[in-house]
Design an enzyme around this catalytic site. Sequence first.
Site, mmCIF file in Angstrom:
data_model
loop_
_atom_site.group_PDB
_atom_site.id
_atom_site.type_symbol
_atom_site.label_atom_id
_atom_site.label_comp_id
_atom_site.label_asym_id
_atom_site.label_seq_id
_atom_site.Cartn_x
_atom_site.Cartn_y
_atom_site.Cartn_z
ATOM 1 N N ASP A 60 0.867 -1.184 0.000
ATOM 2 C CA ASP A 60 0.000 0.000 0.000
ATOM 3 C C ASP A 60 0.906 1.237 0.000
ATOM 4 O O ASP A 60 1.737 1.393 0.897
ATOM 5 C CB ASP A 60 -0.886 -0.044 1.259
ATOM 6 C CG ASP A 60 -1.840 1.143 1.347
ATOM 7 O OD1 ASP A 60 -1.713 2.101 0.553
ATOM 8 O OD2 ASP A 60 -2.706 1.119 2.245
ATOM 9 N N ASP A 111 -3.554 2.567 -5.298
ATOM 10 C CA ASP A 111 -2.242 2.519 -4.638
ATOM 11 C C ASP A 111 -2.024 1.240 -3.836
ATOM 12 O O ASP A 111 -1.214 1.219 -2.929
ATOM 13 C CB ASP A 111 -2.075 3.752 -3.743
ATOM 14 C CG ASP A 111 -2.803 3.606 -2.419
ATOM 15 O OD1 ASP A 111 -3.821 2.887 -2.376
ATOM 16 O OD2 ASP A 111 -2.353 4.198 -1.425
ATOM 17 N N GLU A 112 -2.764 0.181 -4.164
ATOM 18 C CA GLU A 112 -2.732 -1.006 -3.332
ATOM 19 C C GLU A 112 -2.796 -2.277 -4.173
ATOM 20 O O GLU A 112 -3.567 -2.331 -5.129
ATOM 21 C CB GLU A 112 -3.990 -0.971 -2.465
ATOM 22 C CG GLU A 112 -3.774 -1.331 -1.035
ATOM 23 C CD GLU A 112 -5.061 -1.160 -0.242
ATOM 24 O OE1 GLU A 112 -5.519 -0.008 -0.112
ATOM 25 O OE2 GLU A 112 -5.595 -2.169 0.209
HETATM 26 P P1 TTP Z 1 -5.421 5.090 0.914
HETATM 27 O O1 TTP Z 1 -4.360 4.077 0.621
HETATM 28 O O2 TTP Z 1 -6.606 4.677 1.693
HETATM 29 O O3 TTP Z 1 -4.788 6.330 1.679
HETATM 30 P P2 TTP Z 1 -3.386 7.002 1.518
HETATM 31 O O4 TTP Z 1 -2.518 6.277 0.540
HETATM 32 O O5 TTP Z 1 -3.620 8.446 1.222
HETATM 33 O O6 TTP Z 1 -2.831 6.913 2.974
HETATM 34 P P3 TTP Z 1 -2.142 5.676 3.720
HETATM 35 O O7 TTP Z 1 -0.744 6.125 4.015
HETATM 36 O O8 TTP Z 1 -2.963 5.527 4.965
HETATM 37 O O9 TTP Z 1 -2.206 4.488 2.815
HETATM 38 O O10 TTP Z 1 -5.965 5.708 -0.438
HETATM 39 C C1 TTP Z 1 -5.169 5.866 -1.602
HETATM 40 C C2 TTP Z 1 -5.512 7.156 -2.320
HETATM 41 O O11 TTP Z 1 -6.902 7.190 -2.635
HETATM 42 C C3 TTP Z 1 -5.262 8.393 -1.487
HETATM 43 O O12 TTP Z 1 -3.931 8.834 -1.596
HETATM 44 C C4 TTP Z 1 -6.262 9.366 -2.047
HETATM 45 C C5 TTP Z 1 -7.423 8.511 -2.502
HETATM 46 N N1 TTP Z 1 -8.518 8.576 -1.538
HETATM 47 C C6 TTP Z 1 -9.527 9.524 -1.728
HETATM 48 O O13 TTP Z 1 -9.522 10.242 -2.728
HETATM 49 N N2 TTP Z 1 -10.550 9.599 -0.805
HETATM 50 C C7 TTP Z 1 -10.596 8.809 0.309
HETATM 51 O O14 TTP Z 1 -11.530 8.913 1.131
HETATM 52 C C8 TTP Z 1 -9.542 7.838 0.509
HETATM 53 C C9 TTP Z 1 -9.552 6.948 1.737
HETATM 54 C C10 TTP Z 1 -8.542 7.763 -0.429
HETATM 55 MG MG MG Z 2 -2.198 4.190 0.627
#
Ligand code: TTP
Ligand code: MG
Length: 360
Positions: free
Chosen positions: A4, A104-105
């Site tokens: 992730d 991103d996962e």
């Molecule tokens: P995530 O992997 O949930 O969050 P993240 O990568 O920003 O943070 P983390 O370090 O906790 O992994 O989501 C991936 C991308 O998806 C994030 O960068 C932006 C987008 N996203 C949104 O647009 N709205 C949302 O509510 C979420 C959760 C994510």
């Molecule tokens: Mg992320």
Amino acid sequence: MLVDLDYFFAQAEEVRDPSIRTKPVVVCVYSGRTADSGAVSTANYLARRYGVKSGMPIFLAKRKLENVDAVFLSVDHDYYENVSDRIMAMLRERADAFEQVGIDEAFLDVSSRVERDFDKANLLAQEIRQEIRWKEGLTCSIGIGPNKLVAKIAADIRKPDGLTTIRLEQVHDFLSPLPIGSLIGVGKKTKERMLSLGIRTIGDLARVDVQALNEVFGRTLATYFHDASFGIDEDPVREAGEAESISRIATLKDDTRDLKAVLDRARDLSGEVHADLVQRGKMFRSVSVLAVMVDMSVHSRSKTLEESTSELEALNVSVEDLLARMLDDLDRPLRRIGVKVAGLSSADVKQERLTKFLHS
Ligand code: TTP
Ligand code: MG
């Protein structure tokens, strides 16, 4: 393994403009109605320290960052997609099976290439981390476990730039103390229902009788929660959009209602479907037949088997049965027929049963 990317959109912005790295960065989806209407897409960890979160209204994020030298940016999806595509292509190369689950996962099944050795998996994860860092300048968090469920929870537990490995024998001790909300599939509402039942941790959930869970959540969910609380998950890593079915369709020599003529042709189709199946190393769980009648109307019949199989005989028997029933039901001649198998799963590696271990 679950990979992730950390605070992805915001980190991608930091890579593009390193001068913002030292500041809170908030990436927003501006709805355009007023200057500040819209929601926060994500924020870097500095901004998170001020309480900024994904989904929060922009005006609230601004309020939390009042008098702070923060950076507010508008989402640039094309840019993030490009970065993501490059990283996903690189991850795919590193896996026996690959499943992207978001921008991103991704899940990587690396069981064969690390010979089911968690130390080797850990080394592979470190290599992956370095490669993403080196090529794209981004950090990520990785969870390694005996299955997808555990890997995902492991990845969530240490962020950013985390690497957490949970071996089979550690699953129980790892999961038990975790708050119930960290279980995949327990959202806000479910969490409240769990809490009202006195279930605060995953360990609490594991102690609840599955019968009692049935009454509250229904059988499907109850079974999932019960298994998940023990770290049991048999869901394979599979390519999104990977053919979830294999099918063949052919035109009959003559329009006919003769069962034998139809079955002769169907056998050929089943043989081809089966060959394809074997080549991909898959088993099937359901069988469908399709008939296009002389009037071009289309009809189909399906059945689900007791359990997955890869046997041609089982396919033939089902197809015969379905076609015979279909001919009974329809009164016109058939023009084309089709055979399809679905509910595909991997025939090779049977996942280690966590149950066996945990109850031994
Ligand atoms: P995530 O992997 O949930 O969050 P993240 O990568 O920003 O943070 P983390 O370090 O906790 O992994 O989501 C991936 C991308 O998806 C994030 O960068 C932006 C987008 N996203 C949104 O647009 N709205 C949302 O509510 C979420 C959760 C994510
Ligand atoms: Mg992320």
